[in-house]
Design an enzyme around this catalytic site. Structure first.
Site, PDB file in Angstrom:
ATOM      1  CG  HIS A 106      -2.043  -1.018   1.090  1.00  0.00           C
ATOM      2  ND1 HIS A 106      -2.636  -1.398  -0.100  1.00  0.00           N
ATOM      3  CD2 HIS A 106      -2.647  -1.777   2.057  1.00  0.00           C
ATOM      4  CE1 HIS A 106      -3.553  -2.313   0.137  1.00  0.00           C
ATOM      5  NE2 HIS A 106      -3.584  -2.571   1.429  1.00  0.00           N
ATOM      6  CG  HIS A 177      -7.720  -0.565   2.343  1.00  0.00           C
ATOM      7  ND1 HIS A 177      -8.469  -1.339   3.197  1.00  0.00           N
ATOM      8  CD2 HIS A 177      -6.631  -1.294   2.025  1.00  0.00           C
ATOM      9  CE1 HIS A 177      -7.846  -2.487   3.407  1.00  0.00           C
ATOM     10  NE2 HIS A 177      -6.728  -2.496   2.701  1.00  0.00           N
ATOM     11  CD  GLU A 314      -8.127  -3.449  -0.657  1.00  0.00           C
ATOM     12  OE1 GLU A 314      -6.965  -3.028  -0.798  1.00  0.00           O
ATOM     13  OE2 GLU A 314      -8.399  -4.479   0.009  1.00  0.00           O
TER      14      GLU A 314
END
Length: 350
Positions: A106, A177, A314
């Site tokens: 991420h 997210h 996502e």
């Protein structure tokens, strides 16, 4: 439609974070934060008209940092995982922060989820968050300018439009997210939710939850959501893929009639409330994460989020796509425009 700005709270360094509430029809609303360009709440009606907040969130930015770093945030420069926290572009190897064992997750140790974004109210239903990500940021090449526009419509559609441009070749994969529970953010396990995913294939993972290139049919597997299927039905099945990830944490290869088209990816239904959320996206993949690693996280309004009490969808390029070159490419060439859209469309059953 209207937008209200309120104080959310300070970051550890004293900078003030704000909440922006976009109010829609009949009391529906979306709550956004400039900390991580984050969705902190989504208030929508059930089939009887009763409102509930269906996005997990936190009472303060400090709570985000303590227990739910990625909840509702825009993740980047590259969402999801990159193997060995490095990639090769134009013959050069770029080293990234390894924040998921040996891998990068991420965007790294200081990804976009923990940045304070610039904010501009565009009209009574749209807010733009923007960020400058400098050359070398978390190891990524090029000065990247990012804009994320959230729009909440009168018919309860939350649209997220992502835009970016870089002065050098780089890689990029932006997503949101958000964690959802369509019964209400504090309503407990999401096992009874019914999912239908527009995907005939998924990308299996290794023990580090990384796809290594295989693209496998979902037919006959625990990953077959081509027909409406209860999320918890097979989440604990004796399957090596589920054991590797502790449950669902996998990328689905979406059926697309054309590259870059906005098409339906997922339909999620909570049968008691009758709330329905359709996810539409221009991205080629969607990661289903079942909340496997949530464990007593203190949330907003006194909630405590336990294991599998929220799920994520996502929209994305595939994880590890910069290494697996037959996956859709996440490379953004200098001067080109990165542009993607995802919509969360909230309705109810009859």
């Amino acid at each position: 439609m209207a937008i209200e700005k309120t104080v959310y709270g300070p970051l550890p360094d004293g900078r003030q974070v704000h909440l922006y509430t976009i109010s829609g029809a009949g009391g529906a609303a979306v709550m956004l934060s400039d900390f991580g360009a984050r969705v902190n709440g989504i208030l929508v009606p059930d089939k009887a008209g009763a409102l509930a907040d269906v996005a997990l969130g936190f009472a303060s930015p400090g709570d985000n940092l303590a227990g739910g770093r990625y909840f509702g945030a825009v993740c980047g420069r590259y969402a999801n995982r990159i193997r060995n926290a490095e990639f090769v572009l134009n013959g050069k190897t770029y080293k990234l922060a390894a924040n998921d064992d040996k891998n990068s997750l991420h965007g790294g140790a200081e990804g976009y989820d923990v940045r304070l974004w610039n904010t501009k109210v565009l009209d009574d239903s749209s807010i733009e968050f923007s960020l400058h990500s400098p050359d070398g940021d978390e190891g990524y090449p090029g000065n990247l300018m990012v804009r994320v526009v959230y729009t909440f419509t009168a018919d309860n559609v939350l649209r997220i439009a992502y835009h970016a441009v870089c002065d050098a070749d780089t890689i990029i994969n932006l997503t949101n997210h958000a964690y959802f529970n369509l019964a209400g953010h504090a309503a407990g396990p999401v096992a009874a939710h019914i999912l239908e995913i527009e995907a005939d294939y998924y990308t299996p993972v290794n023990d580090a939850i990384l796809p290594m290139g295989a693209v496998t049919p979902v037919a006959g597997t625990v990953f077959d959501f081509t027909n409406p299927t209860t999320l918890g039905l097979r989440a604990d099945a004796d399957d090596p893929q589920l054991k590797a990830a502790g449950g669902y944490d996998h990328n689905f290869v979406l059926k697309k009639t054309g590259r870059g088209l906005l098409e339906k990816a997922v339909t999620a239904t909570e049968p008691v409330s009758g709330r329905v959320m359709e996810v539409w996206t221009t991205k080629p993949g969607v990661q289903l994460y079942g909340g496997n690693f949530m464990n007593g996280i203190p949330g907003k309004e006194g909630a405590v989020y336990g294991r599998r009490e929220g799920f994520c969808l996502e929209t994305q390029y595939f994880p590890n796509a910069v290494e697996v070159t037959h996956f859709p490419s996440p490379v953004l060439r200098a001067g080109e425009i990165y542009s993607h859209t995802t919509e969360y469309r909230f309705t109810t059953t009859a």
